[in-house]
Design a protein around this motif. Sequence first.
Motif, short mmCIF file in Angstrom:
data_model
loop_
_atom_site.label_atom_id
_atom_site.label_comp_id
_atom_site.label_asym_id
_atom_site.label_seq_id
_atom_site.Cartn_x
_atom_site.Cartn_y
_atom_site.Cartn_z
N ASP A 36 43.47 31.35 51.54
CA ASP A 36 43.81 32.96 51.45
C ASP A 36 45.09 33.28 51.27
O ASP A 36 46.08 32.71 51.73
N LEU A 37 45.49 34.00 50.10
CA LEU A 37 47.15 34.09 49.70
C LEU A 37 47.29 35.82 49.57
O LEU A 37 46.37 36.62 48.93
N MET A 38 48.39 36.13 49.99
CA MET A 38 48.85 37.63 49.73
C MET A 38 50.23 37.47 49.14
O MET A 38 50.90 36.68 49.72
N ILE A 39 50.28 38.15 48.24
CA ILE A 39 51.83 38.28 47.22
C ILE A 39 52.03 39.69 47.35
O ILE A 39 51.39 40.74 47.31
N PHE A 40 53.30 39.78 47.64
CA PHE A 40 53.87 41.34 47.70
C PHE A 40 55.20 41.14 46.91
O PHE A 40 55.91 40.36 46.53
N CYS A 41 55.37 42.63 46.28
CA CYS A 41 56.20 42.87 45.28
C CYS A 41 56.32 44.31 44.97
O CYS A 41 55.40 45.06 45.52
N LYS A 42 57.28 44.62 44.37
CA LYS A 42 57.47 46.21 43.95
C LYS A 42 56.47 46.52 42.93
O LYS A 42 56.00 45.82 42.14
N ASP A 69 37.24 37.18 40.96
CA ASP A 69 36.15 38.12 41.64
C ASP A 69 36.35 38.52 42.88
O ASP A 69 36.06 39.42 43.52
N LYS A 70 37.34 37.50 43.85
CA LYS A 70 37.51 37.76 45.12
C LYS A 70 39.02 38.26 45.13
O LYS A 70 39.53 38.36 46.20
N SER A 71 39.67 38.56 44.22
CA SER A 71 41.09 39.02 44.18
C SER A 71 41.00 40.51 43.82
O SER A 71 40.47 41.23 43.19
N MET A 86 48.80 47.64 35.60
CA MET A 86 49.07 46.67 36.52
C MET A 86 47.71 46.05 36.72
O MET A 86 47.47 44.59 36.68
N LEU A 87 46.61 46.85 36.83
CA LEU A 87 45.37 46.07 36.85
C LEU A 87 44.78 45.43 35.58
O LEU A 87 44.18 44.26 35.75
N LYS A 88 45.15 45.92 34.35
CA LYS A 88 45.03 45.20 33.06
C LYS A 88 45.73 43.92 33.22
O LYS A 88 45.18 42.93 32.60
N ILE A 89 46.99 43.85 33.63
CA ILE A 89 47.89 42.63 33.58
C ILE A 89 47.11 41.42 34.36
O ILE A 89 47.27 40.36 34.15
N THR A 90 46.80 41.96 35.52
CA THR A 90 46.28 40.95 36.44
C THR A 90 44.83 40.65 36.52
O THR A 90 44.32 39.45 36.49
N GLY A 91 44.06 41.83 35.87
CA GLY A 91 42.56 41.35 35.95
C GLY A 91 42.03 41.56 37.35
O GLY A 91 40.77 41.39 37.37
N PHE A 92 42.72 42.06 38.32
CA PHE A 92 42.05 42.13 39.60
C PHE A 92 41.40 43.53 39.74
O PHE A 92 41.72 44.37 38.92
#
Length: 277
Positions: A36-42, A69-71, A86-92
Amino acid sequence: MVYLSRVLGKMSDLPDFRYHPMCKETKLTNLVFADDLMIFCKGNLKSIARVMEALHHFSDVIGLEANIDKSSMFVAGVDEVTRQNMLKITGFTLGMFPIRYLGLPLTSRKWNKIDCKQLVDKITSKITAYTRQLSYARRLQIIMAVLFSIYNFWSAVFILPQSVVKLVDKKSRDFLWGATEDKKKVNLVAWERVCIPKQYGGLNIKSCCKWNIAAVGKLLWQLARKKDTLWVKWVNSIYIKDKEGIKEINTGCQKQENTPCLRAISICWDLYLRQGK
């Protein structure tokens, strides 16, 4: 995952990357537990792009890829256009609080009875599984070994709502004396006496209410001692700043802008002070 943490650390040195406002002091970019991974940024596009570059580099080198699918991505304080980009860049997908992590609810507000429903449901299911006739000794062992391990996992992390701890104690009390929703039984001994140590005439059952306060005492001790752990460093950098001593910690936690958890810790410290007098 150690390599990924190194990559994210190098990424944070780039001039166009910005830390999350709550992680800037500690320079925190990620938390990892198992897979499990959490990433934080502005919440800006340049920082998001740098994060994705780091993830793609990690995938190319190690061969592991994130499960899209789980991100999920959690954002706050940005406009709708930026959010969609941002959603478009990440695909999340866009995540919404509360969520569950390691079996516990994560939320941006104070826990309520609904958030703790799973705790009550787990204890109820365990009690239902042992509905057959058992002796008092066996019921006592189930409470101390099975039920206690469940609510200890929750109470050692957060302050539980009073309505929840009272309900958990009630379910344990009813189970000990054999009471059910359909069949009521008189408690042979008061619950407060049952929960005191055996040498003083009790059964040494740990009350959920008192155990929650004791578990918070461990958090207070860690804050006061300023141990070299990440969460203590983070709390000190955000809420306590340069204050010294438990009295100053209590003062820092009582501020209205602080989180409900920290204010609850402060309340428990006041309780410790009153009991110590």
